[in-house]
Scaffold this motif. Structure first.
Motif, PDB file in Angstrom:
ATOM      1  N   LEU A  99       0.836  -1.259   0.002  1.00 29.27           N
ATOM      2  CA  LEU A  99       0.117   0.244   0.069  1.00 29.27           C
ATOM      3  C   LEU A  99       0.749   1.216  -0.010  1.00 29.27           C
ATOM      4  O   LEU A  99       1.737   1.300   0.757  1.00 29.27           O
ATOM      5  CB  LEU A  99      -0.792   0.072   1.419  1.00 29.27           C
ATOM      6  CG  LEU A  99      -1.982   1.184   1.264  1.00 29.27           C
ATOM      7  CD1 LEU A  99      -3.147   0.874   1.969  1.00 29.27           C
ATOM      8  CD2 LEU A  99      -1.273   2.380   1.959  1.00 29.27           C
ATOM      9  N   HIS A 102      -2.719   0.147  -4.285  1.00 27.29           N
ATOM     10  CA  HIS A 102      -2.654  -1.127  -3.350  1.00 27.29           C
ATOM     11  C   HIS A 102      -2.858  -2.276  -4.219  1.00 27.29           C
ATOM     12  O   HIS A 102      -4.208  -2.901  -4.116  1.00 27.29           O
ATOM     13  CB  HIS A 102      -3.994  -0.701  -2.278  1.00 27.29           C
ATOM     14  CG  HIS A 102      -3.575  -1.814  -1.146  1.00 27.29           C
ATOM     15  ND1 HIS A 102      -2.713  -2.513  -0.836  1.00 27.29           N
ATOM     16  CD2 HIS A 102      -4.840  -1.985  -0.373  1.00 27.29           C
ATOM     17  CE1 HIS A 102      -3.046  -3.319   0.290  1.00 27.29           C
ATOM     18  NE2 HIS A 102      -4.182  -2.947   0.561  1.00 27.29           N
ATOM     19  N   ASN A 161      -9.152   7.354  -4.741  1.00 26.77           N
ATOM     20  CA  ASN A 161      -8.048   6.991  -3.807  1.00 26.77           C
ATOM     21  C   ASN A 161      -7.124   5.796  -4.367  1.00 26.77           C
ATOM     22  O   ASN A 161      -7.186   5.261  -5.462  1.00 26.77           O
ATOM     23  CB  ASN A 161      -8.416   6.835  -2.121  1.00 26.77           C
ATOM     24  CG  ASN A 161      -9.344   5.533  -2.425  1.00 26.77           C
ATOM     25  OD1 ASN A 161      -9.343   4.708  -3.209  1.00 26.77           O
ATOM     26  ND2 ASN A 161      -9.746   5.231  -1.196  1.00 26.77           N
ATOM     27  N   ASN A 162      -6.106   5.217  -3.565  1.00 25.25           N
ATOM     28  CA  ASN A 162      -5.240   4.231  -3.897  1.00 25.25           C
ATOM     29  C   ASN A 162      -5.731   2.935  -4.538  1.00 25.25           C
ATOM     30  O   ASN A 162      -5.250   2.332  -5.385  1.00 25.25           O
ATOM     31  CB  ASN A 162      -4.295   3.935  -2.803  1.00 25.25           C
ATOM     32  CG  ASN A 162      -5.014   3.854  -1.586  1.00 25.25           C
ATOM     33  OD1 ASN A 162      -6.188   3.864  -1.435  1.00 25.25           O
ATOM     34  ND2 ASN A 162      -4.166   3.782  -0.216  1.00 25.25           N
ATOM     35  N   ILE A 163      -7.149   2.646  -3.790  1.00 23.48           N
ATOM     36  CA  ILE A 163      -7.675   1.561  -4.288  1.00 23.48           C
ATOM     37  C   ILE A 163      -8.224   1.532  -5.520  1.00 23.48           C
ATOM     38  O   ILE A 163      -8.432   0.773  -6.521  1.00 23.48           O
ATOM     39  CB  ILE A 163      -8.796   1.103  -3.100  1.00 23.48           C
ATOM     40  CG1 ILE A 163      -8.192   1.015  -1.768  1.00 23.48           C
ATOM     41  CG2 ILE A 163      -9.746  -0.266  -3.753  1.00 23.48           C
ATOM     42  CD1 ILE A 163      -7.588  -0.338  -1.294  1.00 23.48           C
ATOM     43  N   ASP A 219     -14.913   2.408  -0.453  1.00 24.40           N
ATOM     44  CA  ASP A 219     -13.809   2.182   0.541  1.00 24.40           C
ATOM     45  C   ASP A 219     -13.966   3.367   1.647  1.00 24.40           C
ATOM     46  O   ASP A 219     -14.794   4.191   1.357  1.00 24.40           O
ATOM     47  CB  ASP A 219     -12.325   2.583  -0.108  1.00 24.40           C
ATOM     48  CG  ASP A 219     -11.072   2.262   0.901  1.00 24.40           C
ATOM     49  OD1 ASP A 219     -11.311   1.978   1.804  1.00 24.40           O
ATOM     50  OD2 ASP A 219      -9.926   2.855   0.306  1.00 24.40           O
ATOM     51  N   THR A 220     -13.153   3.513   2.524  1.00 22.89           N
ATOM     52  CA  THR A 220     -13.446   4.598   3.630  1.00 22.89           C
ATOM     53  C   THR A 220     -13.006   5.910   2.853  1.00 22.89           C
ATOM     54  O   THR A 220     -12.593   6.026   1.806  1.00 22.89           O
ATOM     55  CB  THR A 220     -12.041   4.330   4.548  1.00 22.89           C
ATOM     56  OG1 THR A 220     -12.276   5.711   5.665  1.00 22.89           O
ATOM     57  CG2 THR A 220     -10.602   4.567   4.021  1.00 22.89           C
ATOM     58  N   SER A 235      -8.906   7.954   4.135  1.00 21.07           N
ATOM     59  CA  SER A 235      -7.620   7.144   4.173  1.00 21.07           C
ATOM     60  C   SER A 235      -6.562   7.569   5.124  1.00 21.07           C
ATOM     61  O   SER A 235      -6.521   8.523   5.844  1.00 21.07           O
ATOM     62  CB  SER A 235      -7.123   7.128   2.737  1.00 21.07           C
ATOM     63  OG  SER A 235      -7.784   6.366   1.852  1.00 21.07           O
ATOM     64  N   MET A 236      -5.672   6.401   5.471  1.00 14.88           N
ATOM     65  CA  MET A 236      -4.708   6.805   6.328  1.00 14.88           C
ATOM     66  C   MET A 236      -3.849   7.837   6.075  1.00 14.88           C
ATOM     67  O   MET A 236      -3.631   7.958   4.964  1.00 14.88           O
ATOM     68  CB  MET A 236      -3.864   5.442   6.565  1.00 14.88           C
ATOM     69  CG  MET A 236      -4.672   4.173   7.213  1.00 14.88           C
ATOM     70  SD  MET A 236      -3.778   2.726   7.394  1.00 14.88           S
ATOM     71  CE  MET A 236      -3.947   1.908   5.913  1.00 14.88           C
ATOM     72  N   CYS A 273     -12.475  -3.102   0.784  1.00 13.64           N
ATOM     73  CA  CYS A 273     -11.249  -3.685   1.117  1.00 13.64           C
ATOM     74  C   CYS A 273     -10.920  -3.734   2.549  1.00 13.64           C
ATOM     75  O   CYS A 273     -10.229  -4.454   3.184  1.00 13.64           O
ATOM     76  CB  CYS A 273     -10.188  -2.541   0.509  1.00 13.64           C
ATOM     77  SG  CYS A 273     -10.041  -0.957   1.175  1.00 13.64           S
ATOM     78  N   LEU A 274     -11.896  -3.040   3.544  1.00 12.71           N
ATOM     79  CA  LEU A 274     -11.774  -2.860   4.938  1.00 12.71           C
ATOM     80  C   LEU A 274     -10.490  -2.084   5.064  1.00 12.71           C
ATOM     81  O   LEU A 274      -9.524  -2.424   4.458  1.00 12.71           O
ATOM     82  CB  LEU A 274     -12.007  -4.299   5.593  1.00 12.71           C
ATOM     83  CG  LEU A 274     -13.049  -5.280   5.083  1.00 12.71           C
ATOM     84  CD1 LEU A 274     -13.089  -6.461   6.040  1.00 12.71           C
ATOM     85  CD2 LEU A 274     -14.481  -4.512   5.285  1.00 12.71           C
ATOM     86  N   PRO A 275     -10.399  -1.617   6.341  1.00 11.90           N
ATOM     87  CA  PRO A 275     -11.147  -1.307   7.404  1.00 11.90           C
ATOM     88  C   PRO A 275     -12.334  -0.499   6.931  1.00 11.90           C
ATOM     89  O   PRO A 275     -12.165   0.391   6.190  1.00 11.90           O
ATOM     90  CB  PRO A 275     -10.477  -0.785   8.566  1.00 11.90           C
ATOM     91  CG  PRO A 275      -9.176  -0.333   7.945  1.00 11.90           C
ATOM     92  CD  PRO A 275      -8.866  -1.058   6.601  1.00 11.90           C
TER      93      PRO A 275
HETATM   94  N1  NVA Z   1      -7.642   3.888   1.059  1.00 13.70           N
HETATM   95  C1  NVA Z   1      -7.336   3.131   2.326  1.00 13.70           C
HETATM   96  C2  NVA Z   1      -7.119   1.556   2.355  1.00 13.70           C
HETATM   97  C3  NVA Z   1      -6.914   0.825   3.345  1.00 13.70           C
HETATM   98  C4  NVA Z   1      -6.631  -0.459   3.186  1.00 13.70           C
HETATM   99  C5  NVA Z   1      -6.032   3.864   2.802  1.00 13.70           C
HETATM  100  O1  NVA Z   1      -5.395   4.194   2.277  1.00 13.70           O
HETATM  101  O2  NVA Z   1      -6.155   4.160   4.217  1.00 13.70           O
END
Ligand code: NVA
Ligand code: CP
Length: 332
Positions: A127, A132, A180-182, A245-246, A249-250, A287-289
């Motif tokens: 990631l 990811h 986002n990344n996903i 997805d969330t 993101s982090m 993808c969780l969380p």
């Molecule tokens: N888009 C989220 C995916 C977490 C698996 C993140 O980057 O936090």
């Protein structure tokens, strides 16, 4: 420096299929036939360098390496100098001189590129803020299991009996959420396999233009439909799969309040799917969380939701990536 696994933009459709097929075979062998691995990584170490939290990716990786007879060495951001106090170049040269592979979860995508550039052993992207890739393998594997031939009873696993090529091309996935990344990983992967993708993101949260360009160039070659809208209802039309997805993101925690406001209307609900005209048998991926704001409990815990199967498949797909890079030393 051998081969790396950074983004599916670098892989052919055949190589992506090979990883999915290998994951399906591993699941069949380990889970259903109870086969041992032959310990091909005996005496070898995979450095698992994560600068962000992880449940699935970490557990999948450590158990996959253990199954192959190797030693996963988890190095969190409190443990090593991962871009802090030492350049990533130096970290990469030093760590790769002692281990057999590196799996890294980083912030900026350029960090994983730097690690790969200076590492003398294979580097796996676990990631980055851009991509990811291991997640998307699990998503595709799950779609093959769900839309391919079904077992007569729960105890048999039949996904290995057909090739995902017979299942995946022509499916339509609707992304309702952040650019986002996903989403980026889906954009560089799905057109290679003929999986259609319709994307709804709020204004200001569009995916990267560079990634969209990669996706569109590929989609032309394979006759795959990629579309973009700011209307979630429009995106779910005829979808086989709805995925989100969330919204935070982090690393984006400080934007939480603004994001929750800007994503109003983007929660995945059964009425969104119904009103927008998703296929009657649509399935839900994530993808969780997960947080409740992006999908209701009613969808998330429904029979349509295959999120826990998807989560388990992180293990089998990460096993196939590690097997390709450290054992077979080839994606072919
Ligand atoms: N888009 C989220 C995916 C977490 C698996 C993140 O980057 O936090
Ligand atoms: N989906 C995923 O990558 O989850 P973790 O962050 O828990 O690894």
């Amino acid at each position: 420096s051998g081969i790396h696994y950074i983004t599916h933009a670098d892989l052919s459709s055949q190589q992506i299929y090979n990883l999915i097929v290998s994951a399906i075979q591993h699941k069949h062998n380990v889970k259903y036939l109870n086969k041992q691995s032959g310990q091909p990584l005996s005496g070898k170490t995979l450095a698992v360098m994560f600068s962000k939290r992880s449940t699935r990716t970490r557990v999948a990786t450590e158990t996959a390496v253990a199954y192959l007879g190797g030693q996963p060495m988890f190095l969190g951001s409190q443990d090593i100098q991962l871009g802090i106090n030492e350049s990533l170049l130096d970290t990469s040269v030093v760590v790769s001189s002692m281990v057999d592979g590196i799996m890294a979860r980083v912030g900026s995508h350029s960090d994983i590129e730097t690690l790969a550039k200076y590492s003398t052993v294979p580097v796996i992207n676990a990631l980055s803020d851009m991509y990811h890739p291991t997640q998307i393998l699990a998503d595709l594997m799950t779609m093959h299991e769900v839309f391919g031939p079904q077992p007569k009873d729960e105890s048999s696993y039949v996904a290995h009996l057909t090739h995902p090529k017979e299942t995946l091309p022509g499916l339509k996935v609707a992304w309702i959420g952040d650019g986002n990344n996903i989403l980026h990983s889906m954009l560089v992967t799905f057109p290679k396999l003929g999986v259609h993708l319709s994307v709804a993101t709020p204004k200001g949260y569009d995916p990267s233009k560079d990634v969209v360009k990669i996706a569109q160039d590929e989609a032309v070659k394979t006759n795959t439909e990629i579309s973009f809208t700011h209307d979630p209802k429009e995106a779910v039309k005829d979808a086989d799969v709805i995925v989100t997805d969330t919204w935070i993101s982090m690393g984006q925690e400080s934007e939480k309040a603004k994001r929750i406001k800007d994503f109003a209307g983007y929660q995945v609900t059964s009425s969104l799917a119904k009103d927008g005209g998703a296929k009657p048998n649509w399935k839900f991926l994530h993808c969780l969380p997960r947080k409740q704001e992006e999908v209701t409990d009613e969808v998330f815990y429904s029979p349509r939701s295959v999120v826990f199967q998807e989560a388990e498949n992180r293990k089998w797909t990460i096993l196939s990536v590690i097997d390709a890079l450290l054992v077979k030393k080839s994606f072919d």
